[in-house]
Scaffold this motif. Sequence first.
Motif, short mmCIF file in Angstrom:
data_model
loop_
_atom_site.label_atom_id
_atom_site.label_comp_id
_atom_site.label_asym_id
_atom_site.label_seq_id
_atom_site.Cartn_x
_atom_site.Cartn_y
_atom_site.Cartn_z
N VAL A 185 14.34 -6.41 4.94
CA VAL A 185 14.93 -5.59 6.00
C VAL A 185 14.14 -5.75 7.28
CG1 VAL A 185 15.41 -3.23 6.72
CG2 VAL A 185 15.91 -3.93 4.38
N ARG A 202 15.20 -7.52 10.90
CA ARG A 202 15.09 -6.74 12.14
C ARG A 202 14.24 -7.47 13.17
NH1 ARG A 202 11.19 -3.45 13.64
NH2 ARG A 202 10.26 -3.65 11.58
N ASN A 258 0.82 -1.21 0.00
CA ASN A 258 0.00 0.00 0.00
C ASN A 258 0.85 1.25 0.00
OD1 ASN A 258 -2.44 -1.21 -0.15
ND2 ASN A 258 -2.80 -1.24 2.05
N ALA A 259 1.94 1.24 0.79
CA ALA A 259 2.80 2.41 0.87
C ALA A 259 3.41 2.70 -0.50
CB ALA A 259 3.89 2.20 1.91
N GLN A 260 3.84 1.65 -1.20
CA GLN A 260 4.46 1.88 -2.52
C GLN A 260 3.40 2.25 -3.55
OE1 GLN A 260 7.18 2.39 -1.76
NE2 GLN A 260 8.51 0.69 -1.17
N LYS A 261 2.22 1.68 -3.42
CA LYS A 261 1.12 2.06 -4.33
C LYS A 261 0.82 3.54 -4.16
CE LYS A 261 -1.89 -1.91 -5.04
NZ LYS A 261 -3.11 -2.48 -4.42
N ALA A 262 0.87 4.02 -2.92
CA ALA A 262 0.59 5.43 -2.66
C ALA A 262 1.63 6.31 -3.33
CB ALA A 262 0.56 5.69 -1.16
N ARG A 263 2.82 5.75 -3.60
CA ARG A 263 3.82 6.52 -4.31
C ARG A 263 3.77 6.22 -5.81
NH1 ARG A 263 9.59 6.83 -1.92
NH2 ARG A 263 9.56 4.63 -1.37
N GLY A 264 2.68 5.63 -6.25
CA GLY A 264 2.47 5.45 -7.68
C GLY A 264 3.05 4.18 -8.25
N ALA A 265 3.50 3.25 -7.39
CA ALA A 265 4.03 1.99 -7.93
C ALA A 265 2.92 1.26 -8.67
CB ALA A 265 4.55 1.11 -6.80
N ASN A 266 3.25 0.76 -9.86
CA ASN A 266 2.24 0.08 -10.67
C ASN A 266 2.51 -1.41 -10.62
OD1 ASN A 266 0.18 -0.38 -12.37
ND2 ASN A 266 0.82 1.11 -13.90
N VAL A 288 12.53 -5.67 -0.90
CA VAL A 288 13.64 -5.13 -0.11
C VAL A 288 13.19 -4.71 1.30
CG1 VAL A 288 15.39 -3.33 0.05
CG2 VAL A 288 15.00 -4.49 -2.12
N PRO A 289 12.15 -3.87 1.42
CA PRO A 289 11.73 -3.52 2.79
C PRO A 289 11.26 -4.74 3.58
CG PRO A 289 10.69 -2.07 1.20
CD PRO A 289 11.35 -3.15 0.42
N PRO A 345 10.57 -2.90 -4.87
CA PRO A 345 10.25 -1.98 -3.77
C PRO A 345 9.47 -2.64 -2.64
CG PRO A 345 9.64 -1.03 -5.88
CD PRO A 345 10.01 -2.45 -6.15
#
Lengths: 284, 273
Positions: free
Chosen positions: B210, B214, B180-188, B206-207, B203
Amino acid sequence: MPVLSMKGVTHLYNKGTPSQSKAIDNINLDIEEGELVGIIGHTGSGKSTLVQHFNGILKPESGKIFVDGTDIWSSKKATREARFKVGLCFQYPEYQLFEETVYKDISFGPKNMGLNEEEIQKRVLLAAKYVGLQQELLEKSPFDLSGGEKRRAAIAGVIAMQPKVLILDEPTAGLDPVGRDKILDMIKAYREKTGSTVLLVSHSMEDVAKIATKVLVMNDAHIEMYGTVDEVYSHSEKLREIGLNIPQVSKVFEILNKKGLNLGSAYTVEKAAELILSKGGAAV
Amino acid sequence: MIKDITIGQYFNGKSVLHRLDARMKIILTVVFIVSIFLCQNFWSLGLMVLFTLMTVIVSGVPFKMVLRSIKPIAIIVTFTSLINIFYVRGGTSLVDWRFIHITTNGVFTALFMATRIVCLVVISSMLTYTTTPTMLTDAIEKLLSPLKIFKIPVSTLAMMMTLALRFIPTLVDEIDRITNAQKARGANLDDGNFVQRIKALVPIIVPLFVSSIRRAVELADAMDCRCYTGGPGRTRMKQMKFHLRDFASLFVILVLIAGIVVLNYYFGAVLVK
């Protein structure tokens, strides 16, 4: 014309299972351009669900959502446009960082918009300036930054898309008081400079009182109140009833007023000091 | 897509199946799976289907949820059935046209295979629907404990399994949040060709890595703080005990196998050698 508008929006979680629940129920809401709206409510009241509808991350069960007068679910293109017009920064946004350098990460959004290199660079540098990230940090790996810096880098990633409306979901959660004030000052300055509409989701009445022009109170999937800071905070009884605490300084003022000091009402320490200096002397 | 994952899903209930000892349930499931492959004709296969249906009804798990566990294997079932129909020879010929040869053996094998796979999946999902992940891993640890003679760290393996199951829902939530966070930045994520789609996952992956690392470090610290050392000498808060109902269920399964053997013998095999 309001920049954001909702008509009868309802959203269900776990639809069709025994744990189905209404996260927001028949919401009607208009938000005018240029406002800084603080959205408060206790955990589970529907704040986050509400804001995730504005850029089409969540699709409502029923009802319509308008951004700039366009129904965002009317076409695929409209939905995608809403993504860029309404920049949404989630809770703990530092967990979305993934690129090799901070610069590349901030440019992810603008790149998805299909802008050219030159424009992207301009926007990244500007966004970094808004959030107060030094130039030399941009070439570092985002995983080498401190917690507060990561948070600001992630917010910059949303700001770099230059959205008309910026929505921040609990941007100060888990930060120390200094980091908290930095973010709040940054939001205030950003709005003053760009004139864009900002929605700030928070459960801290203090934070909201500091910078908001309007306050929206969510309770149990409904909008409980929506008005100016003064209007909403004057209903302290009601706020307490739904589990929200008015700022400490307001409580002190309430007690003083009850004792007959007639100081008026204040929601921030600065305002309180001002009131005491101007009226206080006369009252005592 | 992610919501279709039914592994480790538990359906809260109070049926007999829920109350059976987890060790016994695992043994019974294995025995049942073996016995599915003993069936040689439609009578014994029918008995197995009947038993599977009875299990579902007794467990009180809604049919809708059971169907959801079958959905992901629909493709495999269809595929194996088609291959069986076209490639298995023997018996009476049904279709004999150019390169297409279909025989009774082919059709029967396909039917048998499809039914067996579905029964197998339904019964194993009944195991996870009626047993909490902790009970399940405790039981596996107990069942594997004889391996300790060979210096296999059974309790450590069981702990690893518990943790892995415990983190499935957490990771699913995490994937949702990051997506959702990446979609909000326009990830298609939904359009583009194969290569573009794979690239679009970076995108998210990777997170995810990480935060998983952690989380693992934090968890290890938390376990250290509570003096977890693993290994021998650890006792359980809830001791597992066999009850009468566990032996009764074993008896039911034994009767079922006896039934299959009798039906097999009485009606003969359906496949022609």
